[in-house]
Design a protein around this motif. Structure first.
Motif, PDB file in Angstrom:
ATOM      1  N   CYS A   1       5.669  -3.729 -39.485  1.00  0.00           N
ATOM      2  CA  CYS A   1       6.554  -4.830 -39.079  1.00  0.00           C
ATOM      3  C   CYS A   1       6.932  -4.583 -37.622  1.00  0.00           C
ATOM      4  CB  CYS A   1       7.794  -4.874 -39.974  1.00  0.00           C
ATOM      5  SG  CYS A   1       8.784  -6.374 -39.779  1.00  0.00           S
TER       6      CYS A   1
ATOM      7  N   CYS B   1      15.085 -11.610 -32.793  1.00  0.00           N
ATOM      8  CA  CYS B   1      13.813 -10.950 -33.087  1.00  0.00           C
ATOM      9  C   CYS B   1      12.696 -11.995 -32.994  1.00  0.00           C
ATOM     10  CB  CYS B   1      13.884 -10.328 -34.479  1.00  0.00           C
ATOM     11  SG  CYS B   1      12.544  -9.183 -34.848  1.00  0.00           S
TER      12      CYS B   1
ATOM     13  N   LYS C   1      18.570  -3.421 -41.229  1.00  0.00           N
ATOM     14  CA  LYS C   1      17.812  -3.995 -40.118  1.00  0.00           C
ATOM     15  C   LYS C   1      17.739  -5.513 -40.269  1.00  0.00           C
ATOM     16  CE  LYS C   1      14.925  -0.042 -38.902  1.00  0.00           C
ATOM     17  NZ  LYS C   1      13.538   0.475 -38.754  1.00  0.00           N
TER      18      LYS C   1
ATOM     19  N   SER D   1       8.483 -12.840 -33.557  1.00  0.00           N
ATOM     20  CA  SER D   1       7.241 -12.448 -34.232  1.00  0.00           C
ATOM     21  C   SER D   1       6.123 -13.403 -33.794  1.00  0.00           C
ATOM     22  CB  SER D   1       7.432 -12.500 -35.751  1.00  0.00           C
ATOM     23  OG  SER D   1       6.209 -12.323 -36.418  1.00  0.00           O
TER      24      SER D   1
ATOM     25  N   PHE E   1       6.059  -4.882 -45.385  1.00  0.00           N
ATOM     26  CA  PHE E   1       5.439  -6.150 -45.003  1.00  0.00           C
ATOM     27  C   PHE E   1       4.004  -6.238 -45.524  1.00  0.00           C
ATOM     28  CE2 PHE E   1       4.600  -9.930 -42.967  1.00  0.00           C
ATOM     29  CZ  PHE E   1       3.585  -9.861 -42.032  1.00  0.00           C
TER      30      PHE E   1
ATOM     31  N   THR F   1      15.500  -8.640 -39.946  1.00  0.00           N
ATOM     32  CA  THR F   1      14.054  -8.804 -40.104  1.00  0.00           C
ATOM     33  C   THR F   1      13.683 -10.280 -40.026  1.00  0.00           C
ATOM     34  OG1 THR F   1      14.027  -6.858 -41.545  1.00  0.00           O
ATOM     35  CG2 THR F   1      12.089  -8.283 -41.588  1.00  0.00           C
TER      36      THR F   1
ATOM     37  N   CYS G   1       5.691 -10.105 -38.224  1.00  0.00           N
ATOM     38  CA  CYS G   1       6.939  -9.527 -38.751  1.00  0.00           C
ATOM     39  C   CYS G   1       7.574  -8.662 -37.674  1.00  0.00           C
ATOM     40  CB  CYS G   1       6.652  -8.681 -39.995  1.00  0.00           C
ATOM     41  SG  CYS G   1       8.111  -7.844 -40.665  1.00  0.00           S
ATOM     42  N   CYS G   2       8.878  -8.811 -37.493  1.00  0.00           N
ATOM     43  CA  CYS G   2       9.586  -7.964 -36.532  1.00  0.00           C
ATOM     44  C   CYS G   2      10.920  -7.546 -37.130  1.00  0.00           C
ATOM     45  CB  CYS G   2       9.793  -8.688 -35.203  1.00  0.00           C
ATOM     46  SG  CYS G   2      10.905 -10.116 -35.298  1.00  0.00           S
ATOM     47  N   GLN G   3      11.391  -6.375 -36.666  1.00  0.00           N
ATOM     48  CA  GLN G   3      12.674  -5.839 -37.132  1.00  0.00           C
ATOM     49  C   GLN G   3      13.451  -5.266 -35.955  1.00  0.00           C
ATOM     50  OE1 GLN G   3      11.634  -2.984 -40.255  1.00  0.00           O
ATOM     51  NE2 GLN G   3      12.340  -4.447 -41.803  1.00  0.00           N
TER      52      GLN G   3
END
Length: 729
Positions: A157, A143, A119, A145, A206, A121, A162-164
């Motif tokens: 996340c 992505c 992924k 966040s 995370f 991230t 935090c994003c994935q």
């Protein structure tokens, strides 16, 4: 169940027999680097990894870290995955929003690609990042966040701090570019940077308090890469895959190439010849036999056996036999069956003995038919000898050539077909299967055995043995691994690295070999088919004269023989062709044509294509008369320092190809003149590089050598008045 087990054994043995394992690692390969096991087809030194793809070469540095390029490797999977650690990217700002650090990452993976089990991230508040990927398809994603304060929820996340996002498989080039919406001015106290990285699924948890501050001080994350063998599917590669015994091929999930896996009931490395070993389910408690049944290990599986007095009520359980009368019927049945089997066994033994006798008689018939008696008679009449010719069996030859598979064919010619063979001790040999149709061809085959058995010369291919008990007789001789001189000059491995020094040395070796055959062998030998296709080269480009099927022995009291004309047009002595009189000058003519090919290289073929009525000898003669020799010399050979030596070599070639044999020199004279030319070439090379040192060391010796050519056996070439360079002379 026993019958099924035997069927499985037969299937597995058949699958093992049809495996064609093209390449295997050396036995002394390093197996570990640090705490990582190195599995073939990967390796760290030549001969230890799959050589047809440099992506399988790894390195192990001083700190015992295994790496793919500069990427650390932590695990190698047989199923086609490589676990590595990739560096994260980041961009940082001060409290005023000024950029203080930026590290964008570009990653190149050669023939490996990213797995779909990773992924992309991004960690940071009010942050975003882009991911560009190239491979099977060009792909870009991103992505975002968002957060205004420190998130309180650990492990999530989902976009807050935090994003994935998932990524597709198949990319071999990656670029990661992180950024921020407001340069972290509103969150700088707890989050001064944006981090972006690739990570294997479920390998990143995370933690806002630690990750937003400095990403827990982590700079590298685990990532899965996909790998496969080649770029063909299992159907396309057929039985030429590198999958070992007891394994099967399957198409790679990444859409390129194939991978291997052990068959059910086996485990180990499927890329090694014997890497997949049988699992003993009975010892490892992998069976489901229930008492009182007992487990019996089978190749690739197991079976449950019932003790006496029990019968099977399912594949893995037994129950007692309830009616004793069944024993009587069973005993009667077994007695009848055993009696019948004994009769069948007796008949089978008689048939086997009769078949063995017929096979023995047939082998004896083939032995005589293929000239075995003639060979023994000639060897016994040749006087004392240290000849050691090994007799190989028919079965051994079949195994060595994989049943005479077409993929093992090294070459085909007028005298037969040559196969690459692998003996039980893993030594590689060349196996010649003669093409016989009448008694004269049988005599040629025996003639080659006889000729080769009397030759002990470093530049003649070595005879190891023969097989005469097959319908088609076989010769076994040493394997020369760098092809023929024809291949290097004109063929599929045309190599511009054959310098003037290489070609002159090859010419000297061939000339010296022919001189040995003519003058120093116990019985003079005329090769009769000297050509570039019959001159093999080893890994050091040393010449090996081969194919003595057309050779003739000249009795000591004769200078020539009258024979049926044999040879290859273009190399064939015209005097021998017209008269049928064979002598050593016939080989001299053929050698002259070979020397011209060495000088002209690829241009020799263009001569024949331009006007088929002309011959390379005519071109050389005309070029010498018209002072345009440079036009027909290989451009990779001639330079400003060796023009004179090449011109003198061309003169030697023309003298060798004179129409009348009496006007040609003997082969030992040609060898001496070429050797003198090499001395002169070496002298010029050293004189050009170190003129003052050569003059100091040799003094007047150079002048004396040049002034008195007779002292080095070179007078016939230096005296140009004695050379008639007209066409055909």
């Amino acid at each position: 169940m026993k019958v099924q087990g035997l069927i499985l054994v037969a299937i597995f043995l058949y699958l093992s027999c049809i495996q064609v394992v093209k390449s295997q690692p050396r036995k002394d390969c390093q197996k570990r680097c640090g705490n990582v096991t190195i599995e073939y087809p990967f390796g760290i030194s030549p001969g230890c990894y799959y050589a047809e793809d440099s992506s399988f070469k790894l390195t192990c540095n001083e700190t015992e870290t295994l790496s793919f390029g500069n990427i650390p490797v932590t695990n190698i999977s047989y199923s086609g995955q490589l676990r590595v650690r990739l560096v994260r990217s980041k961009v940082c700002y001060d409290s005023q929003g000024n950029e203080t650090e930026i590290k964008s990452r570009r990653i190149t993976l050669k023939n490996l690609t990213l797995s779909e089990h990773n992924k992309f991230t991004v960690v940071g508040c009010n942050s975003y990042a882009f991911l560009e990927m190239f491979g099977v398809d060009k792909y870009s994603t991103g992505c975002i966040s968002i957060c205004d304060s420190l998130p309180s929820k650990n492990g999530s996340c989902s976009g807050e701090g935090c994003c994935q996002t998932p990524i597709p498989r198949g990319s071999s080039y990656v670029q990661v570019s992180p950024s921020s919406f407001d340069n972290h001015t509103t969150v700088h106290q707890f989050n001064p940077c944006t981090y972006a990285f690739l990570v294997e699924n479920d390998k990143f948890d995370f933690q806002p308090l630690e990750d937003l501050k400095d990403l827990q001080n982590m700079t590298m994350f685990p990532v899965l890469l996909d790998w496969s063998i080649g770029n063909q599917t299992c159907k396309q590669v057929g039985n030429k895959s590198i999958c070992g015994a007891n394994s099967e091929c399957f198409d790679s999930t990444r859409g390129i190439g194939y991978n291997c896996q052990c068959l059910k009931g086996f485990e180990g490395n499927p890329y090694l010849r014997d890497g997949c070993q049988d699992i003993n389910e009975c010892n490892n408690n992998r069976h489901n036999c229930t008492a009182p049944s007992t487990c019996e290990n089978m190749l690739g599986g197991f079976q449950c056996n019932c003790p006496s007095g029990y019968r099977k009520d399912s594949p893995n359980s037994c129950t007692p036999k309830l009616r004793p009368e069944y024993f009587r019927w069973t005993q009667m049945f077994l007695g009848t069956t055993i009696g019948f089997l004994l009769i069948v066994l007796g008949v089978s033994c008689i048939q086997q003995r009769m078949k063995h006798r017929r096979d023995t008689e047939l082998r004896q018939q083939f032995f005589q038919q293929n000239g075995g008696g003639m060979l023994i008679q000639r060897l016994s009449g040749a006087g004392p000898s240290n000849v050691d010719v090994k007799i190989f069996t028919e079965e051994g030859m079949k195994e060595a050539t994989n049943g005479y598979d077409d993929s093992r064919i090294l070459g085909q010619g007028g005298q037969g077909t040559v196969y690459k063979g692998i003996l039980p001790d893993d030594s590689i040999v060349a196996i010649k299967k003669a093409r016989l149709g009448d008694n004269s061809q049988v005599e040629q085959f025996i003639n080659e055995v006889l000729v080769l058995s009397q030759i002990n010369h470093r530049n003649v291919v070595k005879l190891l043995g023969c097989c005469l008990e097959t319908e088609i007789p076989l010769l076994v001789y040493e394997f020369i691994n760098s092809g023929t001189l024809f291949d290097h000059l004109h063929g599929s491995i045309c190599d511009s690295s054959l310098t003037w020094e290489h070609r002159l040395r090859i010419a000297i070796e061939v000339a010296g070999t022919l001189a040995y055959l003519h003058s120093s062998a116990s019985i003079p030998i005329i090769h009769r088919d000297v050509k570039t296709a019959n001159i093999l080269l080893d890994e050091k480009l040393t010449a090996k004269v081969a194919d003595f099927g057309a050779s003739r022995l000249i009795p000591m009291d004769q200078e020539q023989l009258t024979t049926m004309v044999q040879g290859t047009l273009g190399y064939l002595d015209p005097e021998y062709y017209n008269t049928g009189l064979l002598n050593e000058k016939s080989d001299v003519y053929s050698f002259g044509v070979v020397l011209m090919e060495l000088l002209s290289g690829q241009k020799a073929l263009s001569f024949e294509r331009s006007q088929t009525s002309k011959h390379i000898v005519t071109y050389f003669a005309n070029a010498m008369k018209e002072n345009r020799l440079h036009e027909i010399i290989d451009s990779q050979v001639m330079n400003e320092y060796n023009q004179r030596e090449i011109q003198e070599a061309a003169k030697i070639a023309l003298v060798c190809t004179r129409v009348t044999g009496e006007e040609r020199p003997k082969m030992k004279e040609v060898a001496a003149e070429l050797e003198a030319l090499r001395v002169k070439t070496t002298k010029h090379k050293w004189s050009d590089q170190y003129p003052e040192e050569i003059e100091h060391l040799l003094g007047g010796s150079i002048l004396s050598a040049q002034g008195d050519t007779s002292s080095i056996g070179y007078d016939s070439i230096k005296n140009e008045k004695r050379l008639d360079i007209e066409a055909g002379r």
